[in-house]
Design a protein around this motif. Structure first.
Motif, short mmCIF file in Angstrom:
data_model
loop_
_atom_site.label_atom_id
_atom_site.label_comp_id
_atom_site.label_asym_id
_atom_site.label_seq_id
_atom_site.Cartn_x
_atom_site.Cartn_y
_atom_site.Cartn_z
N ASP A 1 -15.94 -16.09 -4.69
CA ASP A 1 -14.99 -16.24 -3.59
C ASP A 1 -15.02 -14.99 -2.71
OD1 ASP A 1 -12.96 -17.06 -1.94
OD2 ASP A 1 -11.35 -16.78 -3.39
N ASP B 1 -14.57 -14.54 0.35
CA ASP B 1 -13.53 -14.45 1.38
C ASP B 1 -12.26 -13.78 0.86
OD1 ASP B 1 -15.17 -15.69 3.22
OD2 ASP B 1 -14.41 -17.70 2.78
N ASN B 2 -12.07 -13.81 -0.45
CA ASN B 2 -10.90 -13.17 -1.07
C ASN B 2 -11.35 -12.18 -2.14
OD1 ASN B 2 -8.58 -14.80 0.18
ND2 ASN B 2 -9.92 -16.41 -0.62
N GLU C 1 -11.99 -9.10 -4.42
CA GLU C 1 -11.43 -7.86 -4.92
C GLU C 1 -12.30 -7.42 -6.09
OE1 GLU C 1 -6.72 -7.73 -4.60
OE2 GLU C 1 -7.40 -9.49 -5.71
N GLN D 1 -13.91 -13.06 -8.65
CA GLN D 1 -14.00 -11.71 -8.09
C GLN D 1 -15.32 -11.06 -8.52
OE1 GLN D 1 -11.60 -11.18 -5.98
NE2 GLN D 1 -10.49 -12.98 -6.71
#
Length: 521
Positions: A189, A191-192, A194, A243
Motif C-alpha cells: 500500500d 499510497d499509505n 509507513e 507497510q
C-alpha cells in the motif's frame, strides 16, 4: 520455506547448561572463528581521542546508494512489481511461520561470521576483504542480496552513507564516508506507506572507543542484534505486508549514534513516515556481570534466559512507552501459546539503562515511535577501568570459549536459543505492525457520566481497544473491547488519575498500535 504452526509442539523449559545442537557446518565455522583469534593484524595508525562520551557533531551529505530503494522509502513505486508470488493474508499463519522458521543454527552461523571480522569499529579498515567494518558491511549487503535472490528479488538492499565532520576518532578514515547497510521489503500500500524498522548496530569496540586494532568481536554488543535483523530478513522476505519493512544495520553507534542519527534525520527531512522502530542492542546474553547498568540484574553470575527488557521514552504525550506495553499485550494475545519457552516482557519506565543510550533515541528525537529491546542480564556497564572484570566493551566480548581443547567453542556467552526467542518476538511485532490499521483519531471527554472515549474519525470495519491505567501503574490495568465509537470507561473512582489510549482492530483481527495517552482525574 513457509510453514504453518506445528500444533504438536510441546512447551519445554530451558535451564542453564542446556546443550546447543549445532550442525556440523556451524561447528566448523565455530572452529574457524576460534582460530581467527590467534592473529590480529596490527596497523600503524595513530589516533587521538578528541572527546569522551557522545559526540555532538552532526552528519552531513547523507545519501542512499540506490534510487530504487530511495523511492521505495518514499512510497514512490508500483506495489505489483514487488508482490509475493503467493499472497498470504492470514496474519496468524505468518506469525506461526516466524515462530517455526527462525533458526538457532542460522543465528549462530551469522554470529560466527561477524566474529571473524575481528574488529568492527566504525573507524576500522574499510579495504580488507576479511578484517574490519568494511568487510563486515559488504558481507551484510551480500547477505541481503542472497536473501533477495531466493525471494523473487523482492528484498532490495542499499547503503546509506554520510560524513561526520569533527567525529570522535581521528584515524585514517577522517570524516568518512561511513555507511549503514539496510534492505527494504516494499509494502503493498504505497499510497499509505509507513516504515516498520527492525534495527541493530553492527559496530563493535574495546575499552578505547577509537582502538581500531584490538580484538573487538562484539558478540553480545552487538553482533546479537545484527544477527537478529539478518534472520528476520530471511524469514519475513517470502511475505507481503501493507507497510514497507526495513531491516537496518547501522554503524557509528559506539561513537555517538551516528548511523541512527543519519537514518532518522534523513527520514524526517524527506518527510518519510515511520510507524515504529524496534532497536535491538544486546539481545543474546543471559549472564549478569559485576557492573550491569541498572535497572538490571543485581547478582553477578546469575542467569536469565526468559526475560527481555524494553526501554522507551516515558512521556504520556508520546507513543513510545505505549509501544512497549503493546509488545507485552500482543505477546500474551498472539504469541505466548506458540513459543516453546515462555518469555517475560519487562516494560521499563525509562528510555534506556541509567547513563546509557542507544539507536532508538535519534528516532524518538525526530518524532518517530521507537523502543529498545535488551537482554535482562548484561555483562557489564561498558565503562572499563582498572577494576573492571566484565566483558562488555572489551576484547572478551566473544562468542564463547573452548573448554576441552578440541579447537571448537563449546561454552557460549551468547545463548542462541534466547536470541532465537527475542528474534521471534521482534518478527511478530514487525509483522503485525506491517499489517495493522493506523492509530485512530479520538478525544477523551470528561462527562458527568464519566470519562468518555469519543472516536472522532471512525475507521471503516474496525473494532477498538481502549487501554486504561491509573497514575500508580506503569502497565495497562484493563484493555476493553468495543465496536462502538462512543465508550464510557467503566469502574471509575473519584479523585483517581486515569490514563487512556486507543487502538483500532481491523477485520482480520489485527490490533494496531495504541495512541498516545490522554489523562484526566
Amino acid at each position: 520455506m513457509i510453514n504453518g504452526c506445528n500444533k504438536s509442539i510441546k512447551r519445554r523449559f530451558e535451564f542453564p547448561g542446556t546443550e546447543w545442537p549445532a550442525t556440523p557446518r556451524t561447528a566448523e565455522i565455530l572452529r574457524k572463528t576460534l582460530n581467527c583469534r590467534k592473529f590480529i593484524p596490527m596497523r600503524q595508525f595513530f589516533f587521538l581521542l578528541l572527546l569522551t562520551g557522545w559526540s555532538a557533531s552532526a552528519q552531513v551529505n547523507i545519501q542512499v546508494s540506490s534510487t530504487e530503494v530511495d523511492n521505495i522509502l518514499r512510497g514512490n513505486y508500483n506495489a505489483a512489481d514487488y508482490a509475493a508470488p503467493f499472497e498470504v493474508s492470514d496474519h496468524q499463519f505468518i506469525i506461526c511461520n516466524i515462530n517455526s522458521e527462525v533458526s538457532v543454527d542460522s543465528l549462530a552461523a551469522d554470529l560466527a561470521v561477524l566474529a571473524s571480522f575481528q574488529n568492527r569499529n566504525t573507524y576500522s579498515d574499510t579495504l580488507s576483504e576479511t578484517f574490519g567494518i568494511g568487510a563486515a558491511t559488504r558481507w551484510v549487503y551480500d547477505k541481503f542480496q542472497a536473501i533477495s535472490a531466493n525471494n523473487s528479488n523482492r528484498l532490495r538492499p542499499a547503503y546509506m552513507s554520510w560524513e561526520q565532520p569533527g567525529g570522535l576518532c581521528d584515524t585514517w578514515i577522517g570524516d568518512g564516508p561511513f555507511k549503514n547497510t539496510f534492505a527494504v521489503l516494499p509494502g503493498s500500500d504505497p499510497d499509505n506507506n509507513e516504515l516498520v524498522i527492525i534495527a541493530a548496530h553492527m559496530d563493535s569496540r574495546c575499552d578505547d572507543v577509537c582502538d581500531i586494532d584490538c580484538l573487538a568481536e562484539g558478540m553480545e554488543d552487538n553482533a546479537s542484534g545484527t544477527a537478529l535483523v539478518l534472520e528476520l530478513a530471511r524469514v519475513m522476505a517470502p511475505f507481503s505486508f501493507r507497510q514497507t519493512i526495513v531491516f537496518l544495520v547501522t554503524s557509528g553507534e559506539e561513537q555517538g549514534l551516528y548511523g541512527a542519527n543519519s537514518f532518522a534525520d534523513y527520514c524526517n527531512a524527506e518527510d518519510i513516515p515511520i510507524r515504529q522502530v524496534q532497536n535491538n542492542d544486546i539481545v543474546g546474553g543471559i549472564i549478569c556481570g559485576e557492573t550491569s547498568s541498572p535497572p538490571s540484574c543485581t547478582e553477578p553470575g546469575s542467569i536469565d534466559s526468559m526475560t527481555v527488557r524494553i526501554f522507551a521514552n516515558t512521556s504520556p504525550l508520546q507513543e513510545h512507552l505505549n509501544f512497549s506495553r503493546y509488545v507485552e499485550y500482543i505477546y500474551h494475545e498472539k504469541l505466548e501459546t506458540l513459543m516453546q519457552v515462555p518469555m517475560t516482557i519487562a516494560v521499563q519506565s525509562q528510555e534506556d539503562r541509567t547513563g546509557r543510550g542507544g539507536d532508538h533515541i535519534p528516532f524518538r528525537e525526530n518524532g518517530f515511535t521507537a523502543v529498545r529491546f535488551t537482554s535482562a542480564n548484561e555483562h557489564g556497564d561498558g565503562s572499563p577501568d582498572a577494576t573492571y572484570t566484565d566483558r562488555q566493551h572489551t576484547s572478551d566480548d566473544v562468542l564463547g570459549v573452548d573448554t576441552d581443547g578440541d579447537a571448537i567453542i563449546d561454552s557460549f556467552f551468547v545463548s542462541f536459543t534466547y536470541l532465537q526467542r527475542n528474534t521471534i518476538i521482534n518478527g511478530t511485532m514487525a509483522a503485525l505492525g506491517g499489517l495493522a490499521p493506523p492509530v485512530p483519531v479520538w478525544e477523551l471527554i470528561d462527562d458527568p457520566a464519566g470519562l468518555i472515549v469519543d472516536i472522532t474519525e471512525p475507521l471503516e470495519g474496525m473494532e477498538y481497544r481502549v487501554a486504561v491505567r491509573t497514575g500508580g501503574s506503569d502497565l495497562w490495568e484493563q484493555v476493553y473491547r468495543t465496536d462502538t465509537t462512543w465508550f464510557i470507561v467503566p469502574g471509575q473512582e473519584a479523585g483517581t488519575m486515569y490514563f487512556v489510549s486507543v487502538a483500532a482492530v481491523n477485520s482480520d483481527g489485527i490490533t494496531g498500535l495504541f495512541s498516545r495517552e490522554f489523562f484526566k482525574t
